[in-house]
Design a protein around this motif. Structure first.
Motif, PDB file in Angstrom:
ATOM      1  N   GLY A  36      -5.046  -9.325  -0.057  1.00 17.57           N
ATOM      2  CA  GLY A  36      -5.467  -9.983  -1.295  1.00 17.57           C
ATOM      3  C   GLY A  36      -5.058  -9.287  -2.569  1.00 17.57           C
ATOM      4  N   HIS A  37      -4.155  -8.306  -2.488  1.00 18.62           N
ATOM      5  CA  HIS A  37      -3.754  -7.560  -3.674  1.00 18.62           C
ATOM      6  C   HIS A  37      -2.484  -8.140  -4.286  1.00 18.62           C
ATOM      7  CE1 HIS A  37      -6.793  -4.717  -2.574  1.00 18.62           C
ATOM      8  NE2 HIS A  37      -6.185  -4.392  -1.445  1.00 18.62           N
ATOM      9  N   GLU A  38      -2.347  -7.951  -5.568  1.00 16.29           N
ATOM     10  CA  GLU A  38      -1.090  -8.265  -6.251  1.00 16.29           C
ATOM     11  C   GLU A  38      -0.184  -7.042  -6.131  1.00 16.29           C
ATOM     12  OE1 GLU A  38       0.593  -8.930 -10.805  1.00 16.29           O
ATOM     13  OE2 GLU A  38      -1.555  -9.147 -10.387  1.00 16.29           O
ATOM     14  N   VAL A  39       1.035  -7.227  -5.677  1.00  9.54           N
ATOM     15  CA  VAL A  39       1.930  -6.103  -5.412  1.00  9.54           C
ATOM     16  C   VAL A  39       3.168  -6.202  -6.300  1.00  9.54           C
ATOM     17  CG1 VAL A  39       3.356  -4.931  -3.683  1.00  9.54           C
ATOM     18  CG2 VAL A  39       1.144  -5.918  -3.032  1.00  9.54           C
ATOM     19  N   VAL A  40       3.495  -5.091  -6.960  1.00 10.63           N
ATOM     20  CA  VAL A  40       4.751  -4.953  -7.680  1.00 10.63           C
ATOM     21  C   VAL A  40       5.557  -3.905  -6.924  1.00 10.63           C
ATOM     22  CG1 VAL A  40       5.857  -4.355  -9.854  1.00 10.63           C
ATOM     23  CG2 VAL A  40       3.631  -5.508  -9.871  1.00 10.63           C
ATOM     24  N   ALA A  41       6.698  -4.300  -6.367  1.00  6.33           N
ATOM     25  CA  ALA A  41       7.497  -3.413  -5.504  1.00  6.33           C
ATOM     26  C   ALA A  41       8.785  -3.022  -6.207  1.00  6.33           C
ATOM     27  CB  ALA A  41       7.802  -4.108  -4.182  1.00  6.33           C
ATOM     28  N   VAL A  42       9.053  -1.717  -6.284  1.00  7.22           N
ATOM     29  CA  VAL A  42      10.281  -1.206  -6.906  1.00  7.22           C
ATOM     30  C   VAL A  42      10.885  -0.118  -6.025  1.00  7.22           C
ATOM     31  CG1 VAL A  42       9.516  -1.751  -9.254  1.00  7.22           C
ATOM     32  CG2 VAL A  42       8.993   0.484  -8.278  1.00  7.22           C
ATOM     33  N   GLY A  43      12.153   0.185  -6.282  1.00  4.34           N
ATOM     34  CA  GLY A  43      12.866   1.107  -5.414  1.00  4.34           C
ATOM     35  C   GLY A  43      13.144   2.474  -5.983  1.00  4.34           C
ATOM     36  N   SER A  44      12.619   2.794  -7.155  1.00  4.16           N
ATOM     37  CA  SER A  44      12.891   4.107  -7.752  1.00  4.16           C
ATOM     38  C   SER A  44      11.759   4.500  -8.689  1.00  4.16           C
ATOM     39  CB  SER A  44      14.208   4.077  -8.538  1.00  4.16           C
ATOM     40  OG  SER A  44      14.085   3.264  -9.690  1.00  4.16           O
TER      41      SER A  44
END
Length: 470
Positions: A36-44
């Motif tokens: 149920g979480h909002e996820v912001v995914a980045v690679g660095s």
């Protein structure tokens, strides 16, 4: 296995996940979204820092091994900027000693790869329980901070902490330059607190003569002095059950500081001329633009009173430090004041708005309000012209920095501010930066910034299409 959140239900928390392994990033995102979480995914780490400038998450989950800056360096920068933001590190067995050492520096915890899904969810839940809530999630509605108009990341941090402290009865000290909005923030804390249904009372300690301030605060009984023709309840009693704002507390006379300290210690006031104390239940918020530590060193402010008042400190940024809010505030004030003056005003001319966003603003939000009120009263056209704004400012404008002048360490913040000011319009942002669009897109790519993230309605517009063509 975590249950899926229904699509209509808003995310519980925003989590920033950092990993250069695309498969691991996808797996972590799926697990957290399923909870149920909002996820912001980045690679660095660089992309993670850019995201922090856009919107503050409630948790950072990062791999230790990253290209460029590693996870430990990322933690150091996050901790310096947001001390209350928890960070969880993911580490391979070879980097466990580094992770263990990092926990002594403030990392919330670390997990070893391959991680256990259940343990991950448990640690995430523990960290989120300690984190400040997102402002948009902090209340069922926005009424508690309705008077505070902002899209600034710095103000978002202040509001998140303000909501968190509002749930307790801890005394709060608000610091900030004159006109920066300390009383508005105090009112917001009161409205977000369990005391919201009780009175909010504000008193300016520097605006009332010393001879009258004691009676104003603590009350007096009939006959206490020449003009005391009846009993008078002081502001402490008026605020009973609610919140009392002691504004400009740094200007309180030393003799009254002693009496205020006694009231805070005993939770009781004794009206002037009375031999009886009256119990009070008041939450104290104090505010000042003065440096109280310097005042203590000079013997002008009591150290024991300072520590009574300063349980939690919130520092409001100046308007110049939240420049992306200027256009938002100016239009908000214009709409409000147009009704007051019965004017049909549609907004500011582009050059007038630019003059507002680049002015120095030593008087902060209060000065901006006064400037907008003046142009509103004098405007004879629906669109406020540059000439009226220049007349109202009466001060030199501070030019927007060009990229040639900007230092590398503030380049990302500069870009974020421009994109927020223009709602993600790259053409307008590039013109403000005095750079062509191709070069501007390279700078955005360098700092992992996407124009679409700044669009008010979240729509993909011409800039995004142009970016794809670029």
């Amino acid at each position: 296995m975590p249950s899926s959140t229904p699509p209509s239900r808003p995310a519980q928390h925003r989590i920033l996940v950092v990993d250069d392994d695309a498969d691991m990033l996808r797996l972590l995102s799926l697990r957290l979204k399923a909870a149920g979480h909002e996820v912001v995914a980045v690679g660095s780490a660089e992309a993670a820092l850019a995201q922090l400038d856009i919107a503050r998450p409630q948790l950072v989950l990062s791999d230790v091994r990253l290209p460029g800056k590693d996870g430990l360096a990322l933690f150091d920068e996050v901790h310096a900027r947001h001390p209350s933001l928890p960070v969880i590190l993911l580490t391979a067995h070879g980097t466990i000693p580094d992770a263990v050492e990092a926990t002594s520096r403030g990392v919330f915890t670390y997990l070893t790869k391959p991680y256990d899904g259940k343990e991950l969810q448990e640690k995430v839940a523990e960290a989120l329980a300690l984190s400040a809530p997102a402002v948009h999630q902090a209340h069922d509605n926005q009424a508690w901070r309705a008077d505070i108009v902002s899209r600034s990341a710095r103000m978002t941090d202040v509001l998140s902490e303000a909501f968190m402290v509002a749930q307790s009865d801890a005394s709060v000290l608000l610091l900030g330059d004159s006109g920066s909005g300390k009383e508005l923030l105090a009112q917001a804390i009161h409205r977000a607190s369990p005391r919201a249904s009780k009175p909010f009372v504000a008193v300016n300690c520097g605006a009332i003569p010393e001879a009258l301030l004691e009676s104003e605060l603590f009350g007096h009984v009939k006959g206490a002095f020449t003009d005391a023709v009846s009993n008078h309840k002081g502001l402490f009693q008026a605020a009973d059950g609610g919140t009392l704002l002691l504004d400009e507390i740094g200007d309180m006379p030393p003799a009254l500081q002693v009496k205020l300290l006694r009231v805070l210690q005993e939770r009781a006031v004794r009206p002037v001329g009375s031999s009886q104390s009256i119990q009070i239940n008041v939450r104290i918020i104090s505010a000042t633009h003065r440096n109280l530590e310097a005042a203590m060193a000079a013997g002008q402010f009591r150290e024991d009173l300072y520590y009574r008042l300063n349980v939690v400190t919130l520092l409001l940024p100046t308007l110049a430090e939240r420049r992306e809010d200027i256009a938002l505030l100016a239009n908000h004030f214009l709409d409000k004041l147009a009704h007051k003056y019965d004017k049909r005003l549609s907004g500011f001319a582009p050059e007038a708005l630019k003059a507002l966003t680049t002015a120095a603003w030593p008087g902060n939000v209060r000065q901006l309000y006064n400037v907008v009120e003046q142009v509103c009263a004098l405007s004879t056209t629906p669109l406020v012209p540059l000439s009226l704004v220049q007349r109202a400012l009466r001060i030199p404008s501070a030019q927007v920095l060009s990229f040639a002048e900007a230092r590398q360490r503030c380049e990302r913040e500069y870009l974020v501010g421009l994109l927020k000011m223009t709602d993600g319009n790259v053409a307008d942002a590039a013109r403000l930066a005095q750079r062509n669009r191709t070069e501007f897109y390279r700078l955005l790519q360098k700092h992992a910034l996407t124009p679409g993230q700044f669009k008010a309605d979240g729509a993909i517009g011409d800039d995004v299409a142009d970016e794809r063509q670029e």
